[in-house]
Design a protein around this motif. Structure first.
Motif, PDB file in Angstrom:
ATOM      1  N   ASP A  27      -7.262 -23.114  -9.042  1.00 37.70           N
ATOM      2  CA  ASP A  27      -5.860 -23.282  -8.647  1.00 37.70           C
ATOM      3  C   ASP A  27      -4.918 -23.214  -9.840  1.00 37.70           C
ATOM      4  OD1 ASP A  27      -6.551 -23.538  -6.026  1.00 37.70           O
ATOM      5  OD2 ASP A  27      -6.607 -25.737  -6.058  1.00 37.70           O
ATOM      6  N   LEU A  28      -5.424 -23.439 -11.037  1.00 30.96           N
ATOM      7  CA  LEU A  28      -4.591 -23.422 -12.231  1.00 30.96           C
ATOM      8  C   LEU A  28      -4.265 -22.004 -12.701  1.00 30.96           C
ATOM      9  CD1 LEU A  28      -6.316 -26.292 -14.229  1.00 30.96           C
ATOM     10  CD2 LEU A  28      -4.250 -26.415 -12.817  1.00 30.96           C
ATOM     11  N   ILE A  29      -5.002 -21.009 -12.205  1.00 30.42           N
ATOM     12  CA  ILE A  29      -4.752 -19.618 -12.588  1.00 30.42           C
ATOM     13  C   ILE A  29      -3.655 -19.067 -11.682  1.00 30.42           C
ATOM     14  CG2 ILE A  29      -5.742 -17.320 -12.815  1.00 30.42           C
ATOM     15  CD1 ILE A  29      -8.476 -18.657 -13.151  1.00 30.42           C
ATOM     16  N   PRO A  30      -2.542 -18.587 -12.255  1.00 30.93           N
ATOM     17  CA  PRO A  30      -1.457 -18.035 -11.420  1.00 30.93           C
ATOM     18  C   PRO A  30      -1.914 -16.753 -10.700  1.00 30.93           C
ATOM     19  CG  PRO A  30      -0.707 -18.446 -13.667  1.00 30.93           C
ATOM     20  CD  PRO A  30      -2.186 -18.631 -13.661  1.00 30.93           C
ATOM     21  N   ILE A  31      -1.445 -16.588  -9.491  1.00 26.61           N
ATOM     22  CA  ILE A  31      -1.794 -15.421  -8.676  1.00 26.61           C
ATOM     23  C   ILE A  31      -1.407 -14.112  -9.366  1.00 26.61           C
ATOM     24  CG2 ILE A  31      -1.387 -14.256  -6.454  1.00 26.61           C
ATOM     25  CD1 ILE A  31      -3.190 -16.669  -6.221  1.00 26.61           C
ATOM     26  N   PRO A  32      -0.217 -13.990 -10.019  1.00 22.62           N
ATOM     27  CA  PRO A  32       0.105 -12.733 -10.709  1.00 22.62           C
ATOM     28  C   PRO A  32      -0.899 -12.378 -11.810  1.00 22.62           C
ATOM     29  CG  PRO A  32       2.096 -13.994 -10.393  1.00 22.62           C
ATOM     30  CD  PRO A  32       0.962 -14.875  -9.981  1.00 22.62           C
ATOM     31  N   VAL A  33      -1.506 -13.380 -12.436  1.00 18.50           N
ATOM     32  CA  VAL A  33      -2.522 -13.109 -13.453  1.00 18.50           C
ATOM     33  C   VAL A  33      -3.745 -12.461 -12.800  1.00 18.50           C
ATOM     34  CG1 VAL A  33      -4.121 -14.187 -15.088  1.00 18.50           C
ATOM     35  CG2 VAL A  33      -1.731 -14.914 -15.013  1.00 18.50           C
ATOM     36  N   LEU A  34      -4.142 -12.980 -11.661  1.00 23.87           N
ATOM     37  CA  LEU A  34      -5.278 -12.385 -10.938  1.00 23.87           C
ATOM     38  C   LEU A  34      -4.949 -10.962 -10.500  1.00 23.87           C
ATOM     39  CD1 LEU A  34      -6.481 -15.393  -8.773  1.00 23.87           C
ATOM     40  CD2 LEU A  34      -7.536 -14.477 -10.833  1.00 23.87           C
ATOM     41  N   PHE A  42      -6.897  -7.437 -11.563  1.00 24.31           N
ATOM     42  CA  PHE A  42      -7.393  -6.453 -10.605  1.00 24.31           C
ATOM     43  C   PHE A  42      -6.775  -5.074 -10.841  1.00 24.31           C
ATOM     44  CE2 PHE A  42      -8.212 -10.252  -7.714  1.00 24.31           C
ATOM     45  CZ  PHE A  42      -9.545 -10.340  -8.118  1.00 24.31           C
ATOM     46  N   VAL A  43      -5.488  -5.031 -11.176  1.00 20.37           N
ATOM     47  CA  VAL A  43      -4.842  -3.747 -11.470  1.00 20.37           C
ATOM     48  C   VAL A  43      -5.450  -3.127 -12.722  1.00 20.37           C
ATOM     49  CG1 VAL A  43      -2.671  -2.697 -12.221  1.00 20.37           C
ATOM     50  CG2 VAL A  43      -2.692  -4.235 -10.276  1.00 20.37           C
ATOM     51  N   TYR A  44      -5.694  -3.945 -13.742  1.00 23.69           N
ATOM     52  CA  TYR A  44      -6.320  -3.449 -14.970  1.00 23.69           C
ATOM     53  C   TYR A  44      -7.706  -2.873 -14.679  1.00 23.69           C
ATOM     54  CZ  TYR A  44      -8.729  -3.452 -19.418  1.00 23.69           C
ATOM     55  OH  TYR A  44      -9.484  -3.089 -20.487  1.00 23.69           O
ATOM     56  N   LEU A  45      -8.506  -3.599 -13.905  1.00 22.33           N
ATOM     57  CA  LEU A  45      -9.842  -3.111 -13.558  1.00 22.33           C
ATOM     58  C   LEU A  45      -9.771  -1.805 -12.774  1.00 22.33           C
ATOM     59  CD1 LEU A  45     -11.625  -6.443 -12.574  1.00 22.33           C
ATOM     60  CD2 LEU A  45     -12.041  -5.044 -14.592  1.00 22.33           C
ATOM     61  N   ALA A  46      -8.799  -1.700 -11.875  1.00 19.72           N
ATOM     62  CA  ALA A  46      -8.659  -0.473 -11.086  1.00 19.72           C
ATOM     63  C   ALA A  46      -8.270   0.706 -11.967  1.00 19.72           C
ATOM     64  CB  ALA A  46      -7.623  -0.678  -9.987  1.00 19.72           C
ATOM     65  N   ILE A  47      -7.330   0.502 -12.874  1.00 21.21           N
ATOM     66  CA  ILE A  47      -6.871   1.601 -13.729  1.00 21.21           C
ATOM     67  C   ILE A  47      -7.949   2.036 -14.701  1.00 21.21           C
ATOM     68  CG2 ILE A  47      -5.219   2.185 -15.560  1.00 21.21           C
ATOM     69  CD1 ILE A  47      -3.150   0.549 -13.995  1.00 21.21           C
TER      70      ILE A  47
END
Length: 154
Positions: free
Chosen positions: A42-49, A53-58
């Motif tokens: 819960d401490l990890i902000p959703i935009p960071v996640l 995911f965008v980085y992994l996709a690219i």
């Protein structure tokens, strides 16, 4: 071992040592991450996640054959890389196959990201419809020899 064949560098794999320890450790770590669900996650902000995911996709796009063929649409033919399907299939067929796949992807995205719940229910049927398109319609448009070169890694 590297050898040159007609100006192209070819690597011959002499020996491969398979280890299952890496897979075991990564599986244990993924399983242990379930323990992080209640509080630390819960401490990890959703935009960071989303950013991860965008980085992994690219970063994975360069290994995606459909992306390679999409980039070829905008690349001059003399600058094409020496890929197996570029040598075996005419440029027009490559682009036609790529555009048909992009159309199918657009239909899948339209159905899966639709606002209507009723339209989202048709997603499995759209996936099932892709099989007859590949098995019946594409062979009528593109020869089987070209399809086998375009379909996978040979």
């Amino acid at each position: 071992i590297n050898a040159e064949y007609g100006g192209h560098l070819k690597e011959n794999v002499v020996y491969v040592r398979e280890t299952r320890l890496t897979n075991l450790v990564s599986g244990i770590m993924i399983g242990a991450s379930v323990l992080l669900i209640p509080h630390p996650l819960d401490l990890i902000p959703i935009p960071v996640l989303y950013g991860i995911f965008v980085y992994l996709a690219i970063t994975s796009l360069e290994d995606f054959q459909m992306w390679e063929r999409f980039v070829l649409i905008f690349t001059e033919q003399t600058l094409y890389p020496p890929l197996h399907y570029v040598r075996r299939v005419p440029q027009k067929i490559i682009h036609c196959f790529t555009l048909l796949q992009l159309l199918q992807l657009a239909v899948l995205c339209l159905v899966s990201f639709a606002g209507s719940t009723y339209l989202k229910m048709f997603f499995p049927f759209v996936i099932i419809l892709l099989m007859p398109i590949r098995e019946r319609i594409l062979p009528a448009l593109i020869s089987e020899r070209h399809l086998s070169a375009l379909d996978g890694e040979h």
